[in-house]
Design a protein around this motif. Structure first.
Motif, mmCIF file in Angstrom:
data_model
loop_
_atom_site.group_PDB
_atom_site.id
_atom_site.type_symbol
_atom_site.label_atom_id
_atom_site.label_comp_id
_atom_site.label_asym_id
_atom_site.label_seq_id
_atom_site.Cartn_x
_atom_site.Cartn_y
_atom_site.Cartn_z
ATOM 1 N N ARG A 20 1.056 -1.196 -0.243
ATOM 2 C CA ARG A 20 0.400 -0.238 -0.144
ATOM 3 C C ARG A 20 1.270 0.867 -0.339
ATOM 4 N NH1 ARG A 20 -2.670 -2.483 5.562
ATOM 5 N NH2 ARG A 20 -0.798 -3.029 5.427
ATOM 6 N N VAL A 60 1.992 5.223 -0.134
ATOM 7 C CA VAL A 60 1.973 6.744 0.075
ATOM 8 C C VAL A 60 2.628 7.466 -1.066
ATOM 9 C CG1 VAL A 60 1.190 9.036 1.178
ATOM 10 C CG2 VAL A 60 1.646 6.600 2.429
ATOM 11 N N GLN A 92 -1.971 13.036 -6.934
ATOM 12 C CA GLN A 92 -2.915 12.324 -6.901
ATOM 13 C C GLN A 92 -3.723 11.392 -8.100
ATOM 14 O OE1 GLN A 92 -5.838 12.644 -4.545
ATOM 15 N NE2 GLN A 92 -6.595 11.100 -5.327
ATOM 16 N N ALA A 150 -2.037 8.217 -7.382
ATOM 17 C CA ALA A 150 -2.747 6.995 -6.465
ATOM 18 C C ALA A 150 -4.282 6.922 -7.304
ATOM 19 C CB ALA A 150 -3.319 8.197 -4.916
ATOM 20 N N GLU A 151 -4.614 7.358 -8.429
ATOM 21 C CA GLU A 151 -6.013 7.102 -8.912
ATOM 22 C C GLU A 151 -5.342 6.237 -9.746
ATOM 23 O OE1 GLU A 151 -6.801 10.626 -10.568
ATOM 24 O OE2 GLU A 151 -7.852 11.255 -8.310
ATOM 25 N N ARG A 181 -5.075 2.779 -7.565
ATOM 26 C CA ARG A 181 -6.585 2.165 -7.268
ATOM 27 C C ARG A 181 -7.026 1.566 -8.373
ATOM 28 N NH1 ARG A 181 -6.302 6.805 -3.709
ATOM 29 N NH2 ARG A 181 -7.502 8.396 -5.195
ATOM 30 N N GLU A 211 -3.571 0.085 -2.829
ATOM 31 C CA GLU A 211 -4.288 1.147 -2.654
ATOM 32 C C GLU A 211 -3.374 2.246 -2.298
ATOM 33 O OE1 GLU A 211 -6.109 -0.662 1.457
ATOM 34 O OE2 GLU A 211 -5.223 -2.464 0.857
ATOM 35 N N VAL A 243 -2.729 6.434 -1.421
ATOM 36 C CA VAL A 243 -3.014 7.572 -1.121
ATOM 37 C C VAL A 243 -1.980 8.613 -1.131
ATOM 38 C CG1 VAL A 243 -2.232 7.844 1.463
ATOM 39 C CG2 VAL A 243 -4.620 8.656 1.115
ATOM 40 N N HIS A 256 0.104 12.236 -1.348
ATOM 41 C CA HIS A 256 0.257 13.510 -0.545
ATOM 42 C C HIS A 256 0.851 14.817 -0.744
ATOM 43 C CE1 HIS A 256 2.955 15.071 2.251
ATOM 44 N NE2 HIS A 256 2.370 15.033 3.634
ATOM 45 N N LEU A 269 -0.143 9.900 7.693
ATOM 46 C CA LEU A 269 -1.052 9.950 6.768
ATOM 47 C C LEU A 269 -0.106 7.730 6.454
ATOM 48 C CD1 LEU A 269 -2.708 10.563 4.918
ATOM 49 C CD2 LEU A 269 -0.987 11.217 2.742
ATOM 50 N N THR A 293 -3.937 6.445 7.908
ATOM 51 C CA THR A 293 -4.204 5.716 6.617
ATOM 52 C C THR A 293 -4.306 3.541 7.043
ATOM 53 O OG1 THR A 293 -4.015 7.385 5.272
ATOM 54 C CG2 THR A 293 -5.003 5.403 4.238
#
Length: 303
Positions: A33, A35, A54, A57-58, A61, A66, A68, A70, A86, A90
């Protein structure tokens, strides 16, 4: 997604593009996972925006992983501490930190402004030190609480830091400093279950495409792209995983399909007369030692 990092959590700085993005995607593919940190700056470190972090991260996913995002500045106390927080808030843990964030402000030394020196030192050196500090504080606390981690840190140096690069005095000095930081961190943190290594990658990224445009031209369809950033990431994944147990305080060059363990500074020919030299004697001894020593690796861009 399953692999070497299944169940783990990795934080990657400067992961919005280039090498960092490739590392984040590879870690996710290996089961971590992730960050995804990126300040979203331009090549010279100006501007900001959370978009690149972002987007990656998308992308993770969308591939079933997984992640997120930052968008903080990891060269600040607040940004670096928030990165670690974070991960913990998370995902409940942090197992690996990949320090990759950086930018360039290239000038010949006589044209290099103090601000250009300070900015490059800040993002590379401080941007490695602060995330390492806050991650290590967490891992040390875990070890003292009877939960020894299998923690991994991968720092990013450069061939410029190992051999120097004309027109990159600030960048070369910062990347050499990262090697020194890596060696000290490995020695200090090993008792807490933390391994710290560094890579010196060569790949086609925003930071290299202009300096090495000819050598880094993408190959034809079906040919091996030796300069793709994705070639470096498998080593980063392994160094970030429990599979690398016992490997710490080392520096690896990674380019295309080649991995090299760098042997660094070590004593070469020596002379000891057991008393103080005169300047003339010291010079004569130095010339004899130089004649017996291996020649240094050429500085990149030197003629």
């Amino acid at each position: 997604m399953t692999g070497l990092c299944t169940g783990g959590v990795a934080a990657v700085t400067g992961a919005g593009r280039g090498l960092g993005r490739a590392h984040a995607l590879a870690l996710a593919a290996a089961g971590a996972r992730v960050v995804v940190n990126d300040l979203g700056t331009g090549l010279d470190g100006t501007g900001d925006g959370a978009g690149p972090a972002q987007q990656v991260a998308e992308e993770i996913r969308a591939l079933g992983g997984e992640a997120v995002a930052h968008g903080g500045d990891v060269a600040t106390t607040d940004g670096a501490a928030a990165l670690v927080a974070l991960a913990l808030d998370t995902f409940g843990r942090l197992d690996a930190l990949v320090n990759n964030a950086g930018f360039l402000r290239d000038r010949m030394l006589v044209n290099l402004e103090e601000d250009d020196w300070d900015a490059v030192m800040r993002v590379h050196l401080k941007g490695h030190f602060l995330p390492l500090k806050y991650a290590a504080e967490h891992w040390r606390a875990e070890a003292k609480a009877g939960r020894p981690p299998q923690a991994r840190v991968v720092n990013t140096s450069s061939g410029a830091g190992l051999a120097g690069s004309v027109g990159q005095g600030n960048y070369s000095a910062a990347k050499a400093g990262i090697v020194g930081l890596t060696l000290v961190a490995a020695a200090e943190l090993g008792r807490y279950g933390i391994q710290v290594n560094a890579i010196a990658p060569a790949a086609r990224t925003r930071m290299t495409e202009h300096a090495f445009a000819r050598a880094m031209t993408a190959p034809g369809e079906g040919e091996f792209d030796a300069m793709a950033p994705e070639n470096v990431s498998p080593l980063v994944v392994w160094l970030s995983s429990a599979a690398s147990a016992g490997v710490t305080g080392r520096v690896f060059e990674a380019e295309g399909g080649r991995i090299t363990v760098m042997e660094g500074w070590r004593p070469g020919p020596t002379a000891d007369r057991g008393a103080r030299w005169t300047p003339a004697e010291a010079g004569e001894a130095a010339l004899k030692l130089l004649a017996a020593a291996e020649p240094p690796q050429p500085v990149y861009g030197a003629r």
